[in-house]
Design a protein around this motif. Structure first.
Motif, mmCIF file in Angstrom:
data_model
loop_
_atom_site.group_PDB
_atom_site.id
_atom_site.type_symbol
_atom_site.label_atom_id
_atom_site.label_comp_id
_atom_site.label_asym_id
_atom_site.label_seq_id
_atom_site.Cartn_x
_atom_site.Cartn_y
_atom_site.Cartn_z
ATOM 1 N N ARG A 333 1.362 -0.943 0.177
ATOM 2 C CA ARG A 333 -0.309 -0.032 0.006
ATOM 3 C C ARG A 333 0.747 0.615 0.225
ATOM 4 N N HIS A 334 1.723 0.845 0.672
ATOM 5 C CA HIS A 334 2.984 2.451 0.469
ATOM 6 C C HIS A 334 3.096 2.349 -0.336
ATOM 7 N N ALA A 335 3.928 1.550 -1.609
ATOM 8 C CA ALA A 335 4.567 1.735 -2.310
ATOM 9 C C ALA A 335 3.749 2.182 -3.431
ATOM 10 N N ILE A 336 2.433 1.399 -3.398
ATOM 11 C CA ILE A 336 1.186 2.015 -4.631
ATOM 12 C C ILE A 336 1.766 3.456 -4.543
ATOM 13 N N ARG A 337 1.255 4.406 -2.793
ATOM 14 C CA ARG A 337 1.286 5.410 -2.600
ATOM 15 C C ARG A 337 2.301 5.995 -2.732
ATOM 16 N N HIS A 366 -8.219 0.570 -6.396
ATOM 17 C CA HIS A 366 -8.074 2.042 -7.223
ATOM 18 C C HIS A 366 -9.362 2.543 -5.984
ATOM 19 N N LEU A 367 -9.714 1.820 -4.767
ATOM 20 C CA LEU A 367 -10.359 2.460 -3.958
ATOM 21 C C LEU A 367 -9.823 3.546 -3.301
ATOM 22 N N ASP A 368 -8.944 3.980 -2.969
ATOM 23 C CA ASP A 368 -8.422 5.193 -2.493
ATOM 24 C C ASP A 368 -9.353 6.451 -3.404
ATOM 25 N N GLU A 369 -9.705 6.428 -4.542
ATOM 26 C CA GLU A 369 -9.958 7.386 -5.519
ATOM 27 C C GLU A 369 -11.957 6.865 -5.564
ATOM 28 N N LEU A 370 -11.846 5.867 -5.438
ATOM 29 C CA LEU A 370 -13.700 5.625 -6.064
ATOM 30 C C LEU A 370 -13.845 6.232 -4.894
ATOM 31 N N SER A 371 -13.580 5.739 -3.402
ATOM 32 C CA SER A 371 -15.336 6.115 -2.403
ATOM 33 C C SER A 371 -14.066 7.204 -2.054
ATOM 34 N N THR A 372 -15.868 7.642 -1.234
ATOM 35 C CA THR A 372 -15.632 8.578 -0.181
ATOM 36 C C THR A 372 -15.828 7.506 1.747
ATOM 37 N N GLY A 373 -15.182 8.241 2.227
ATOM 38 C CA GLY A 373 -15.400 7.299 3.618
ATOM 39 C C GLY A 373 -15.237 5.836 3.128
ATOM 40 N N THR A 374 -16.255 5.254 3.369
ATOM 41 C CA THR A 374 -16.660 3.420 2.786
ATOM 42 C C THR A 374 -17.376 3.632 2.297
ATOM 43 N N TRP A 375 -18.096 4.558 1.398
ATOM 44 C CA TRP A 375 -18.769 4.714 0.301
ATOM 45 C C TRP A 375 -17.849 4.420 -0.989
ATOM 46 N N VAL A 376 -18.499 3.404 -1.630
ATOM 47 C CA VAL A 376 -17.578 3.580 -3.766
ATOM 48 C C VAL A 376 -18.391 3.615 -3.904
ATOM 49 N N HIS A 377 -17.921 4.900 -4.396
ATOM 50 C CA HIS A 377 -19.103 5.531 -5.907
ATOM 51 C C HIS A 377 -19.123 4.217 -6.913
ATOM 52 N N ALA A 378 -19.960 3.660 -7.081
ATOM 53 C CA ALA A 378 -20.701 2.710 -8.139
ATOM 54 C C ALA A 378 -20.296 3.168 -9.515
ATOM 55 N N GLY A 379 -20.859 4.200 -9.909
ATOM 56 C CA GLY A 379 -20.671 4.712 -11.186
ATOM 57 C C GLY A 379 -19.743 4.641 -11.765
ATOM 58 N N THR A 380 -18.471 5.511 -10.553
ATOM 59 C CA THR A 380 -17.122 5.565 -11.756
ATOM 60 C C THR A 380 -17.071 3.911 -11.505
#
Length: 502
Positions: A333-337, A366-380
């Motif tokens: 995770r650190h390496a990816i960031r 890509h969950l960091d960019e696809l989510s807000t908190g625990t909510w994943v933006h399904a459309g994106t």
């Protein structure tokens, strides 16, 4: 040929959920013949062999084995009759030793100590015949991916089979191990044992097979003698088109790239990197826009080196800089960031969640960019998965389909493609074309070059020297955990690379 054939399949048809996978296939294998079965991923090769091995039952058609109807109840019955299979996805139990895996379910019915002695003696013979360095008492968990593949093949050899089906048997093997495997296959052929050989490596096929059959879209198009055919003819039959343009682009000269990326500060610098018992003082550099190839035999330390770069191996000494700044990987995770990603060699255990959908697997890194908190933006997430499917021609293009139901090559496309949708500073590919057909491989090669062209420093580990000479600007050869030689890829031959690996 059918009068003296060991195996005869006539009119074999199979559908899954309305999808016609096999469409009236006729196929024969002679005694003592190595018969290659070729085709793109999804052509029906694996389904046909699974029907022969009684993993699946045909919807229509008939199969004869040894002159008798092959009405086996299950795979175990097929093994008892003399049909053994080495699948592309390994089927070993990691916490058992090699001998126990080789004879699992077929243990001698004798006293414990005598049984153990028989198991180890039989396993030793099978491992020696296949050219494995593993011992009967070695735990499978302690073996590399390549050595596990050899144990899987040894397991098949120990069944006294008359027909052995090998599905991509060399996908994780080095050139030397492939040579040893082919020597073993030649011994089997001399003893009258037949082999169905599924492989995307056409050079191997022309070296080892007596005949080859080409499948496309569930149909068997033609059966040819290898001595009367050539690579271009086979590729054209497999794909329905020639591959001349794609191959020429992938094999572009490296002189310009070599001179272009030598100036300036390297994107990645590794100095004296050591991992206890695995890697010994490895140093390397990769510039932005450059592709560094890593060659060597299985166990040479290539994979362990790159795993250390992303925090998967404990580093005992050495230093790493990324874009000129000190870098100490704490975790993937650190390496990816930080901008460094590793596409692993084993998609089944390291790369994909096979029970999850294509969409979920693409979204995972890509969950960091696809989510807000625990909510994943399904459309994106759906749009990202659709981009991956279209860009890499994943088939079938059904986003909610579990990846376990995709062919091996399409699984590979999902695993690689999800990373190439975003830009990173360093991208590491470990066996990127493993289990991928020639058409998809050319596409993956183009994508790797495009990744470098966009400014990433790229590292490619491959057991296929052809792949390295086609892609890399420089090739680092490793042996026994150390760098054996660094080679500039200008008019470089495969033999020159491999002589430093041994």
């Amino acid at each position: 040929m059918s009068n003296g054939a060991l195996l005869v399949a006539r009119g074999v048809t199979k559908s899954f959920g309305g999808n016609n996978v096999l469409r009236g296939v006729d196929f024969e294998v002679a005694p003592g013949e190595v018969h290659a079965l070729l085709g793109e991923n999804g052509a029906g090769k694996s389904t046909l062999t699974k029907i022969i091995a009684s993993v699946h039952q045909a919807d229509a058609g008939e199969i004869e084995f040894g002159g008798k109807p092959a009405t086996f109840r299950d795979p175990g019955s097929a093994v008892e009759a003399g049909i053994s299979t080495v699948y592309q996805e390994l089927n070993l139990i990691p916490h058992l030793d090699c001998a126990s895996n080789i004879y699992l379910g077929r243990e001698p019915q004798t006293a414990f100590f005598e049984r153990t002695k028989e198991l180890r003696a039989g396993a030793a013979r099978a491992l020696e015949e296949i050219g494995s360095r593993a011992r009967p008492t070695t735990l499978v968990a302690d073996l590399s991916t390549g050595e596990r593949q050899l144990v899987e093949i040894a397991k098949a050899l120990a069944t006294n089979a008359r027909l052995i089906i090998m599905d991509e048997p060399t996908a994780a093997l080095s050139s030397g191990e492939i040579d040893r495997l082919h020597q073993s296959i030649n011994k089997l052929r001399a003893r009258g044992i037949s082999v169905i050989y599924i492989s995307h490596k056409l050079d191997e096929v022309f070296r080892i097979a007596d005949r080859l059959s080409i499948m496309r879209d569930g149909r068997l198009l033609r059966t040819l003698r290898t001595s009367e055919s050539n690579r271009d003819e086979v590729v054209a039959l497999m794909l329905g088109r020639t591959l001349e343009k794609e191959v020429r682009q992938s094999n572009a000269t490296h002189e310009s790239g070599d001179s272009l990326h030598r100036s300036g500060t390297p994107q990645l610098t590794v100095t004296g990197l050591s991992v206890p018992g695995k890697v010994d003082s490895v140093s390397l550099t990769v510039h932005a826009g450059e592709i560094l190839g890593m060659a060597g035999l299985v166990g040479a330390g290539r994979t362990e080196t790159v795993r250390a770069l992303v925090g998967l191996e404990k580093v005992s000494s050495g230093s790493i800089t990324l874009e000129g700044a000190p870098y100490k990987p704490r975790s993937p995770r650190h390496a990816i960031r930080a901008g460094m990603v590793l596409v692993p060699e084993d998609r089944k255990t390291q790369g994909l969640l096979l029970g999850s959908s294509i969409e979920d697997n693409v979204a995972l890194p890509h969950l960091d960019e696809l989510s807000t908190g625990t909510w994943v933006h399904a459309g994106t997430a759906k749009r990202l998965a659709q981009e991956c499917v279209e860009k890499f021609d994943v088939r079938p293009a059904v986003l909610d389909k579990a990846t376990t139901f995709l062919s091996g090559g399409n699984q590979q496309k999902v695993m690689i493609g999800r990373w190439l949708l975003r830009d990173y500073k360093v991208v590491i590919f470990d066996e990127p074309s493993k289990g991928v057909d020639v058409g998809a491989r050319a596409g993956i090669w183009r994508m790797i070059r495009e990744t470098a062209a966009k400014g990433a420093a790229v590292i490619v580990i491959s057991s296929e020297t052809e792949e390295l000479t086609a892609l890399a600007d420089r090739i680092l050869v490793m042996k026994a955990g150390r760098v054996s030689k660094e080679l500039a890829n200008i008019n470089l031959t495969e033999d020159e690379v491999m002589q430093h690996a041994f």
